[in-house]
Design a protein around this motif. Structure first.
Motif, short mmCIF file in Angstrom:
data_model
loop_
_atom_site.label_atom_id
_atom_site.label_comp_id
_atom_site.label_asym_id
_atom_site.label_seq_id
_atom_site.Cartn_x
_atom_site.Cartn_y
_atom_site.Cartn_z
N VAL C 28 -33.35 -43.00 33.71
CA VAL C 28 -33.63 -41.57 33.74
C VAL C 28 -34.56 -41.27 32.55
O VAL C 28 -34.37 -41.82 31.47
CB VAL C 28 -32.29 -40.80 33.57
N PRO C 29 -35.61 -40.42 32.76
CA PRO C 29 -36.51 -40.13 31.63
C PRO C 29 -35.71 -39.63 30.43
O PRO C 29 -34.87 -38.74 30.58
CB PRO C 29 -37.41 -39.02 32.17
N SER C 131 -43.35 -47.99 36.12
CA SER C 131 -43.68 -46.62 36.53
C SER C 131 -45.11 -46.26 36.15
O SER C 131 -45.78 -45.50 36.86
CB SER C 131 -42.69 -45.62 35.96
N ASP C 135 -48.42 -44.89 39.13
CA ASP C 135 -49.33 -43.76 39.26
C ASP C 135 -50.79 -44.19 39.37
O ASP C 135 -51.66 -43.37 39.60
CB ASP C 135 -49.14 -42.80 38.09
N THR C 165 -39.16 -46.23 34.62
CA THR C 165 -38.66 -44.90 34.30
C THR C 165 -38.72 -44.05 35.55
O THR C 165 -39.78 -43.92 36.17
CB THR C 165 -39.50 -44.25 33.18
N TRP C 167 -39.26 -41.13 36.95
CA TRP C 167 -39.80 -39.77 36.93
C TRP C 167 -39.56 -39.17 38.32
O TRP C 167 -38.98 -39.83 39.19
CB TRP C 167 -41.30 -39.80 36.60
N ASP C 168 -40.07 -37.99 38.57
CA ASP C 168 -39.73 -37.36 39.86
C ASP C 168 -40.59 -37.92 41.00
O ASP C 168 -41.37 -37.22 41.62
CB ASP C 168 -39.86 -35.83 39.78
N TYR C 169 -40.41 -39.20 41.28
CA TYR C 169 -41.13 -39.81 42.39
C TYR C 169 -40.45 -39.44 43.70
O TYR C 169 -39.29 -39.03 43.72
CB TYR C 169 -41.14 -41.34 42.24
#
Lengths: 233, 240, 391
Positions: C28-29, C131, C135, C165, C167-169
Motif C-alpha cells: 500500500v502506498p 509499479s 506507467d 507499490t 497505487w490506484d491501478y
C-alpha cells in the motif's frame, strides 16, 4: 537588501535597482535569458561571463552553439579578450560543437569538449567544472548557451531533468547561473518548465529588454542596442 | 458557518467573508494554487506555512522544486525564519530534490530526504510525516511545492496516482493542504484531472487572484476575486 | 529452499523460497517495501549466492547509501562481483550510469534483465520498482515481460523479488500481476487517520499453504525489517525485580519512532525499554507493583499483546498479589509467562512449587531466572515470543 553581482551589461544594473535590490543579477540565483533568434542572448551571456572574470569571479561556460575559437573571436571583436583567463584558468569551458566543426580538441585542462547528444557526459564534466572553478573562489558564474541546442538533439524531458540537476548543482556550490533559450524552438510546455526552474527571467525581443521576473523587483523593461561594445541598455 | 483557518495572507481572509464563512481557507480541505510562472505561488504557500507555524500549527512541507536550503533562504528574504520551527519539530520537511545537487542532506527526525523519481519512497516519508504532524496537533497544514518537478521526472499518470495518495493521506489526517502547480507544465488533459482532485482552487495571473470553493453547507460554488501584489512583506491582497 | 532472512517470513512460507520462484511484495502506498527486497538479497549474498538489483527509481549510488544505513555493505559485494546493478535510472536522470548493465531506453529493459538473470544462476534478483515500470509500458506488455523473466529465472533456478507499490491501478492489472508470480506478500498499513503501523502477510505461495498471519513490522536503520510487538507488559508484586528485568532485556541503542512511547507522558513512574531480539523489536513497559498504581496497570494492560509476570521465588506470601495482578491486567486473554526470579537465593521455590501454590494452568510457562545475573532472561524472552508468534 538582496545582494547582486554586476551583470556586465551597461545600464542593466541601474534598471534592476530597487528598494530591496542592489541592482544587477541576484547572487547565487539562476536566470533564463530568452527571446527570438538573433536578439543578443549570447552577447548578453558573454558580457555576463566577462564581467565576472574581470571581477575575479571564475566562470564555467557550457557552449553548444559555438566552438571555443569562435567564442574567443567573438569576445575579441567586442574588445573582451579572454585568452588571459584561459591561461590563468579562471575560465572553464565545455563545448559540444568543436568535435564536429573544429577538428582536434584543445589541450588545456580547462577547455574540454563533450557531445551534444550525450547529456550524461556533459553533466559529468559540469560536476568536474564546478569543482574546478569553485576551488579558488566560492563565488563564480556559470553560463549555458544554449539550452535550445541541447533540446534539439535530445528528448525534451530528459534535458529538462538534466537542466534541473545542473541548476541545483550550481546553486548548491554558490554560483550564479544563466541559461539561454530561443523562444518557440521547442514546445510551449518546455518553455514554461524552463521558466519554473529559474529564479529570474529576462526576455530580449531585438528592441526591448524585459526583466519579467527577478527577486526583489517587479517587471521592468527598457530598449537596448547591440553596439560594437556589446549589448547596451 | 464553515470552519476556516487563517491564510496568513493580508486581505485574503477579509476577501473571503461570506454568508457561510467568516473568511479564510476552509479548514481540513485541499487547495490547488496555480497560474503562470512567477506569479507568487510559492510565496503564497510559504506565507501560509509560516502563519501556521506562528500559531503553533505544525506543517508538513514537501519541497520538490527547491532544496530545503533554498527554501530557507527564500523565506528569509521575507523575514520568515523557520530554523526554530525545524529545531522544535513543528515543521516537518521532505526534501525531494536536493540529492540532485550532489549534496547529502543531513536527515533528522523531521527532515527527510527523498527523490522526486522515487514515488514509493516519497509516499513512505509522507506517511511518517503526516503521522508526526497529526500527533502534534489536529490542526496541521501541509504544503507541496510543487507538482512541476514531479511532472518533469515521472509519467503524468504516475504523478496523478501519487497526488491522489497524498491527498487521501492529508484528508484522512484532517490536515489543510495547499499544492502549487504552474499552468502549462502538464498536458491539458492532465491539468484538468489535476484540478478535479481538489476541494478549492486558487488561480494567480500576476495581477489577479481568483479563489473558488464548493461549499458542502449550501452546495454552492463560492467565487472571490481581487488584485494582489508581492511586497517585501510577501503576498498582499489589495483593497477593492 | 532459500531463506528470506526476514523474521517469521520463512516459517510462513514453509521454510523459505524454492530456487527459481518469483515473489512479489505488494505494498500500500506509504508502507515501506524496498527494505524487504534488499534484505533478501543481502542475506543470500552473505550465504554465498550472487545477485543483482534492477533500479528505475533511484541511482545505484543512493541504493549503496541506503544499504549502508541498514548496516549492510553493498559496496564490498559489488567489488567482489557478487552483486551488480542493472541501472535503469541514471540515464533517465542524466547522471553517469553505474553498473554492469545500463538501460538507455525502455525497450531494452526486457532483454537486459534476461541477461542479468542468466548471469546469476541460483542467485537472487531484485526488481525495484515494478509499479514505476507499469506507467511507462502498457498492461499487456508488462505481464508478458514478467512471464518471460520468471520463465528464465525458473530455468536458471534464480529467485526474482519484485517490489510493487499498489497505487490506484485498475484492479484487473493488479490481479494479473499477482497471478503471474509464485508468491505474493501483502504489505499493509494499520491506520487510525494516519498510518500507525505496518504489517505483512503472505497471501499466496505456489509451493505451500502459507499461514496467513498479519505480522506488524518496523524497518530499522541499522537492522532492516524487524517484527514489531507494540507493547509487552512487565508486572508483578513489589520488589520482584521488574526494573532489573526490563533493563536486562532492553537495548538502549535502538531508536525508533514508537507510537506506544508517545502515548504516555514520561513523568509517570514506569520503566520503559526497547527489546531487539532475533528479528523482533518490542516496547516493554514495566509497571510499579504497589496497589496505588493499579489504575495505571489497567490502562497499560488494555493494549498489551504479551506480559511477563515477575515473582520473587523466595516470597510465596506475595504470590496472591501476583495472581491478583494477573487478573487485574485482564491478561488471561493475552499470552503471558511467569518469571520466577531470585532462584539463587536460599529458600527459592522451584517452578513446579510455584505453579502449585499459584494454582496456575499448564498453559502458562514458568521460567526460572536470576535476573541480576542475566540467567534465564533470554529464555524468558524466547518463550514469550514463541507464545506470541509460534514456531
Amino acid at each position: 537588501m538582496i545582494p547582486c553581482i554586476e551583470s556586465g551589461i551597461p545600464g542593466f544594473d541601474d534598471l534592476t535597482k530597487s528598494e530591496s535590490a542592489m541592482g544587477g543579477i541576484p547572487e547565487n540565483s539562476s536566470t533564463l535569458v530568452y527571446g527570438p533568434a538573433k536578439t543578443g542572448k549570447t552577447i548578453f551571456s558573454n558580457q555576463f561571463a566577462y564581467q565576472g572574470l574581470l571581477n575575479d569571479e571564475p566562470c564555467l561556460y557550457i557552449m553548444t552553439d559555438q566552438g571555443i575559437k569562435q567564442f574567443e573571436d567573438m569576445m575579441f571583436d567586442f574588445q573582451r579578450p579572454i585568452n588571459k583567463f584561459i591561461e590563468d584558468k579562471t575560465l572553464y569551458t565545455i563545448n559540444t560543437t568543436s568535435n564536429i566543426s573544429e577538428g582536434k580538441p584543445q589541450k588545456n585542462e580547462n577547455i574540454v569538449s563533450s557531445y551534444i547528444n550525450n547529456p550524461t557526459d556533459i553533466m559529468v564534466k559540469v560536476s568536474y567544472g564546478v569543482k574546478y572553478v569553485n576551488k579558488n573562489n566560492p563565488r563564480f558564474r556559470s553560463v549555458l548557451d544554449s539550452s535550445t541546442t541541447l533540446l534539439a538533439y535530445n528528448e525534451n524531458m530528459l534535458i529538462l531533468r538534466v537542466l534541473k540537476a545542473y541548476l541545483m548543482r550550481i546553486n548548491e556550490a554558490g554560483g550564479t547561473s544563466i541559461i539561454t533559450y530561443t523562444e518557440d524552438s521547442a514546445d510551449k510546455k518546455v518553455e514554461t518548465i524552463l521558466k519554473t526552474m529559474v529564479n529570474n527571467i529576462v526576455r530580449l525581443d531585438g528592441k526591448e529588454l524585459t526583466v519579467e521576473a527577478m527577486k526583489g523587483i517587479g517587471k521592468r523593461s527598457s530598449p537596448y542596442q547591440i553596439t560594437d561594445e556589446g549589448l547596451v541598455i | 458557518m464553515i470552519p476556516t483557518i487563517e491564510s496568513g495572507i493580508p486581505g485574503f481572509d477579509e476577501l473571503t467573508i461570506s454568508e457561510i464563512s467568516e473568511g479564510g481557507i476552509p479548514e481540513k480541505s485541499t487547495t490547488l494554487i496555480y497560474g503562470p510562472p512567477k506569479t507568487g505561488k510559492s510565496i503564497f504557500c510559504n506565507q501560509f506555512t509560516y502563519h501556521g507555524l506562528l500559531k503553533q500549527e505544525p506543517c508538513l512541507y514537501l519541497t520538490t522544486d527547491q532544496s530545503l536550503k533554498q527554501l530557507q533562504s527564500n523565506m528569509m528574504e521575507f523575514q520568515w525564519l523557520i530554523m526554530n520551527y525545524i529545531q522544535n519539530q513543528t515543521l516537518y520537511v521532505i526534501d525531494g530534490i536536493s540529492h540532485l545537487s550532489g549534496a547529502k542532506l543531513e536527515e533528522t527526525n523531521n527532515i527527510k530526504s527523498s527523490s522526486v523519481a522515487n514515488s514509493s519512497d516519497m509516499m513512505v516519508k509522507i506517511g511518517i510525516g503526516t503521522r508526526s504532524v497529526y500527533k502534534k496537533s489536529n490542526h496541521f497544514r501541509s504544503v507541496l511545492d510543487s507538482i512541476n518537478t514531479l511532472i518533469t521526472f515521472n509519467p503524468d499518470q504516475m504523478v496523478i496516482r501519487v497526488l491522489k495518495a497524498y491527498l487521501r493521506r492529508i484528508r484522512e489526517a484532517r490536515g489543510s493542504g495547499i499544492i502549487a502547480y504552474t499552468e502549462g507544465v502538464a498536458d491539458l488533459e492532465t491539468e484538468n484531472i489535476l484540478k478535479s482532485l481538489f476541494d478549492n482552487i486558487i488561480r494567480l495571473d500576476g495581477k489577479n487572484i481568483h479563489f473558488e470553493y464548493l461549499s458542502e453547507e449550501n452546495d454552492e460554488i463560492h467565487n472571490f476575486e481581487a488584485t494582489y501584489t508581492i511586497t517585501d512583506k510577501g503576498f498582499v491582497i489589495e483593497k477593492k | 529452499m532459500k531463506k528470506t532472512h526476514i523474521p517469521k517470513l520463512d516459517d510462513f512460507l514453509g521454510g523459505g523460497i524454492p530456487g527459481g520462484s518469483s515473489i512479489l511484495f505488494c505494498a500500500v502506498p506509504g508502507v515501506e517495501c524496498e527494505a524487504f527486497g534488499y534484505q533478501i538479497l543481502n542475506g543470500n549474498i552473505e550465504d554465498g549466492d550472487k545477485g543483482f538489483i534492477f533500479t528505475n527509481v533511484t541511482e545505484p549510488q543512493n541504493i549503496i547509501y541506503e544499504f549502508n544505513k541498514y548496516g549492510w555493505n553493498l559496496e564490498k559485494y559489488l567489488e567482489e562481483e557478487k552483486v551488480f546493478f542493472v541501472d535503469g535510472s541514471s540515464n533517465f536522470m542524466g547522471v553517469p550510469p553505474m553498473g554492469k548493465y545500463t538501460i538507455d531506453e525502455l525497450s531494452q529493459i526486457e532483454g537486459i534483465v534476461l541477461k542479468a538473470i542468466d548471469d546469476i544462476p541460483n542467485g537472487v534478483g531484485v526488481i525495484n520498482n515494478l509499479s514505476t515500470l507499469l506507467d511507462y509500458l502498457d498492461d499487456d506488455k508488462i505481464i508478458e515481460i514478467i512471464s518471460k523473466w520468471n520463465k528464465r529465472a525458473k530455468e536458471k533456478n534464480t529467485i526474482l523479488v519484485y517490489i510493487f507499490t499498489k497505487w490506484d491501478y485498475d484492479p484487473k492489472i493488479i490481479e494479473n500481476i499477482k497471478n503471474s508470480v509464485d508468491s505474493v506478500i501483502s504489505l499493509t498499513s494499520i491506520e487510525e487517520r494516519v498510518i500507525i503501523g505496518q504489517g505483512f502477510m503472505v497471501t499466496s505461495a505456489s509451493w505451500t499453504t502459507p499461514s496467513k498471519n498479519l505480522v506488524l513490522f518496523f524497518v530499522l536503520q541499522p537492522g532492516g525489517v524487524k517484527i514489531y510487538i507494540p507493547k509487552i507488559l512487565v508486572t508483578g508484586p513489589y520488589n520482584a525485580g521488574k526494573t532489573s528485568f526490563v533493563k536486562s532485556i532492553s537495548k538502549k541503542s535502538v531508536s525508533v519512532e514508537r507510537m506506544a512511547m508517545e502515548k504516555f507522558p514520561t513523568t509517570i513512574a514506569m520503566d520503559i525499554g526497547h527489546v531487539d531480539h532475533k528479528g523482533f523489536v518490542a516496547d516493554v513497559f514495566g509497571t510499579p507493583g504497589q496497589e496505588r498504581f493499579d489504575l495505571m496497570l489497567d490502562v497499560l494492560a488494555k493494549e498489551a499483546v504479551g506480559a511477563f509476570i515477575l515473582v520473587d521465588s523466595t516470597e510465596p506470601q506475595t504470590f496472591a498479589r501476583a495472581k491478583e495482578m494477573i487478573n487485574k491486567t485482564q491478561s488471561e486473554a493475552i499470552p503471558k509467562i511467569i518469571v520466577a526470579n531470585k532462584q539463587d537465593l536460599p529458600g527459592a521455590l522451584s517452578p513446579e512449587q510455584i505453579r502449585e501454590i499459584m494454582k496456575l494452568d499448564k498453559s502458562i510457562p514458568i521460567i526460572p531466572t536470576i535476573v541480576n545475573e542475566n540467567t534465564g532472561v533470554e529464555e524468558a524472552l524466547d518463550t514469550l515470543l514463541n507464545l506470541l508468534y509460534g514456531d
